[in-house]
Every structure is written in C-alpha cells, then in structure tokens.
Motif scaffolding. Structure first.
Motif, PDB file in Angstrom:
ATOM      1  N   PRO A 211       1.040  -1.163   0.174  1.00 52.93           N
ATOM      2  CA  PRO A 211      -0.104   0.225   0.257  1.00 52.93           C
ATOM      3  C   PRO A 211       0.695   1.310   0.393  1.00 52.93           C
ATOM      4  CG  PRO A 211       0.112  -1.117   1.831  1.00 52.93           C
ATOM      5  CD  PRO A 211       0.471  -1.970   1.640  1.00 52.93           C
ATOM      6  N   GLY A 212       2.461   0.607   0.099  1.00 54.05           N
ATOM      7  CA  GLY A 212       2.807   2.422  -0.068  1.00 54.05           C
ATOM      8  C   GLY A 212       3.322   2.881  -1.121  1.00 54.05           C
ATOM      9  N   ASP A 213       4.310   4.227  -1.107  1.00 57.61           N
ATOM     10  CA  ASP A 213       4.965   4.879  -2.616  1.00 57.61           C
ATOM     11  C   ASP A 213       6.003   4.561  -1.582  1.00 57.61           C
ATOM     12  OD1 ASP A 213       4.582   7.048  -0.286  1.00 57.61           O
ATOM     13  OD2 ASP A 213       2.704   7.683  -1.684  1.00 57.61           O
ATOM     14  N   ALA A 214       6.457   5.885  -3.051  1.00 60.05           N
ATOM     15  CA  ALA A 214       8.458   6.139  -2.607  1.00 60.05           C
ATOM     16  C   ALA A 214       8.097   7.144  -1.448  1.00 60.05           C
ATOM     17  CB  ALA A 214       8.274   6.965  -3.701  1.00 60.05           C
ATOM     18  N   THR A 215       7.844   7.645  -0.684  1.00 59.42           N
ATOM     19  CA  THR A 215       7.948   8.655   0.607  1.00 59.42           C
ATOM     20  C   THR A 215       7.974   7.079   1.660  1.00 59.42           C
ATOM     21  OG1 THR A 215       5.722   8.813   1.087  1.00 59.42           O
ATOM     22  CG2 THR A 215       6.231  10.318  -0.326  1.00 59.42           C
ATOM     23  N   ASP A 216       7.713   5.482   1.137  1.00 61.34           N
ATOM     24  CA  ASP A 216       7.782   4.919   2.542  1.00 61.34           C
ATOM     25  C   ASP A 216       8.888   4.298   2.593  1.00 61.34           C
ATOM     26  OD1 ASP A 216       7.059   2.642   4.076  1.00 61.34           O
ATOM     27  OD2 ASP A 216       5.206   2.618   3.181  1.00 61.34           O
ATOM     28  N   ASP A 217       9.422   4.124   3.444  1.00 55.95           N
ATOM     29  CA  ASP A 217      10.809   3.419   3.340  1.00 55.95           C
ATOM     30  C   ASP A 217      10.459   1.644   3.266  1.00 55.95           C
ATOM     31  OD1 ASP A 217      12.628   5.272   4.013  1.00 55.95           O
ATOM     32  OD2 ASP A 217      13.026   4.678   5.546  1.00 55.95           O
TER      33      ASP A 217
END
Length: 356
Positions: A211-217
């Motif tokens: 569910p994450g994106d490029a802002t999520d480690d």
C-alpha cells in the motif's frame, strides 16, 4: 547418479538501508572482500564529493574514479584504468549507467565487483547483464553478478522521483514477461525455470500489493529487494526471460524509433500493460490482471497510454509493429498474435479507451 540439487551464485552480502554507503569499508572487511581497503571506487556524475566525504576516511587506500558511464567505450576506458593497479575489488557507486559500466569493466578483467546503487531505476543492480550504448544501439552484454550489493535509501530519496517510478514500472513488467515465457512454453515447448519465475514474480506481486509509495521506507526497501531478486532470477536461469518479454521489446523499439521518449522502466510499464491487454482480448482470464496492473501504474503516477509517453497512437503502433525485430529469438504475445499494422492501430485505440 542423478543431480539432486543445483548450486546458485548469489552475492555474499545484500544491504538495503539508510546510511549503507557509510558502512562500505566495514562490509568490505567483514566479508573479506578487501581487508585493507585497496579498492577502486567508481563514482557516477554529480555525487563524487559526497561519496568521498562519507567513505574517504575509512578507505584511505582506495582510488576514487569519476566517470560519465553508460557507453561501451566508457566501460573499455575504465577497464584500462583498472588494469594499472592490483585492486582487491572495484566498487561501482551510482545509478544504472555507472553500475553497468563498472560491471562490464570488472568482468572483462576478472576483478570482483561490488554494486552500490543510489537509485532504483532498473533491475541492473544485481543482474548478470550490462546494457551499454554502442553504435547507435543499446546492446546487452553478459557479465558476472556483483560480489555484494548495497542500496542506500538516503541517496535514493535524494534522487529524482522519476527514477524510482521507472524502477516500479520495470518490476511490474515481470508479470507480463513471465506470462510471455509461459506462453512460449505452451506453444513452442521452451523450458521454463520455476525458481527464476518464483523469484521474479514474487517481487512484482509484492510491489503490486504493497500500500505504500516512494515516501515510505518499507515500500522502497521492498522495491529495492524486488529489483535485486529479479537480477538474481536472470543469473539463475541464464536468460533475461524472467523480466523481459513483449514489454521490453516495445521499450527497445521505442529506443530505436523514438529515442528519448521516456525512461526505460516507464516504457516497460506501458509495454507490460499493453501486452496484458492483448492477452485479455483473447483470454478473459487476464482481465483482472490488466485491471490490477492499470491501477498500480496509476497509483504510482506512471505512464499508461501512448499519450502519457508523449506519443500518438500511430507512433506507438509503429513501435509495437517493430518490437519483435529487437529480439528475433524471443516468442511473446506480440509474435503469437502477429497482428498486421492496421490491426495494431485498432488495438492501440481500443487499449487507450480501456485504460481510462
């Protein structure tokens, strides 16, 4: 006696985290790659001083070499420089062009190579392939896989977002490439390596479902690992089949007919979605996969249509028609359907409508 197992070459170390570059000297020593730090550190453009500031004190015996890589000529020049001294290893630090240049030069002269990726634009981080510009084309060359692989998320975060999006498109295209490989198996009896498929597909599925994106480690770590395991999948089976099918044929065709259209992974993402649309047009079982890929590309802000790539429908259809010529020995959905140019024009128009 039957062979009951097989040996698989893999890197000695895989390190994906923030601050990984600063720990390079310790990794080289701990893994017995270079106890004294007698290595060549090849650095891509725009990052030289920052790299020196981070690791220069801990690698006092290292030689730092700045390059503008990406061509066969630059790789050959680097190889000549590496011959001038007896290095324990060569470390390539940068994006795909720097790493591929270093992989080729190190392989040519039998020097162990460590891959330190500062971007996640493609699966060359750990692959046995180096893609280098030469004579107006971008041929791929077989190389040794890196002895160790490092991804520093601090550098990745500081780089252009487009590079990360390209890596997402590259990873998602595994799904289409594997479907093409399985098609070649059914139609032509081409052998499929199940372990390579499992590794390449699991990375793509993880990216699709995270569910994450490029802002999520967490997402960025997963993407890095997916790109690494895709490269290892190619090393396991000795072919780019787990990650390269009609999707990559279309990207290679665009590089030839419309150079500079978009990043490699962006083109592969569109190619994968279009090839999946073609499969769904003849087998409704692929319709959920088309919807899934379409949604994932949209969520991450990747191109999905010819217009998103800055192309007309006719320009994209021309590329699809040309695509099989880029890999004459490869059987994909494009070769299987063997659509005429007029048929392709209609399919591309219908595809654009289906995407939206």
């Amino acid at each position: 006696m039957p062979l009951l197992t097989r040996s698989v070459q893999t890197p000695l170390s895989i390190d994906v985290r923030r601050g990984a570059v600063a720990g390079l000297a310790a990794l080289l020593a701990d893994r017995r790659i270079s106890g004294g730090g007698d290595v060549a550190v090849v650095v891509g453009p725009g990052q030289g001083q920052r790299i020196v500031d981070l690791i220069g004190a801990s690698l006092e015996r290292a030689e730092f070499i700045n390059i503008e890589g990406g061509t066969l000529e630059s790789a050959l020049d680097l190889g000549q420089r590496l011959r001038g001294r007896n290095y324990d290893a060569v470390v390539g630090i940068g994006g795909g062009r720097t790493i591929d240049t270093t992989k080729y030069a190190a392989s040519r002269y039998g020097i162990p190579m460590v891959s330190v990726a500062t971007s996640l634009a493609n699966d060359g981080i750990a692959s046995p392939i180096a893609t280098l510009d030469h004579d107006g084309g971008r041929p791929s060359y077989g190389v040794h896989i890196p002895l160790a692989v490092v991804v520093d998320l601090d550098f990745v975060e500081a780089g252009p977002d487009r590079q990360t999006r390209s890596g997402i498109g590259e990873t998602l295209s595994n799904v289409s490439a594997i479907a093409d490989w399985e098609l070649a198996h059914r139609v032509r009896g081409e052998p499929v390596d199940g372990l390579a498929v499992a590794m390449a597909r699991s990375g793509a599925e993880a990216v699709i479902n995270h569910p994450g994106d490029a802002t999520d480690d967490g997402f960025m770590t997963l993407l890095a690992e997916a790109l690494i395991t895709t490269g290892l999948a190619m090393a396991i089976c000795g072919t780019s089949r787990p990650s390269s099918g009609g999707c990559h044929e279309i990207s290679h065709a665009l590089d030839i007919l419309r150079p500079g259209t978009a990043a490699h992974g962006e083109q592969c993402g569109v190619g994968a979605l279009f090839c999946t649309y073609l499969r769904a047009s003849v087998d409704k079982a692929y319709e959920p996969r088309f919807a899934q890929l379409n949604a994932c590309l949209k969520r991450h802000g990747l191109p999905r249509t010819p217009a998103d790539l800055g192309l007309t429908a006719d320009e994209f259809a021309d590329a699809v028609e040309f695509a099989p010529r880029t890999r004459p020995d490869r059987y994909t959905i494009l070769e299987h359907l063997d659509l005429s140019r007029s048929e392709l024009g209609g399919r591309v128009a219908d595809y654009a409508d289906a995407v939206h």
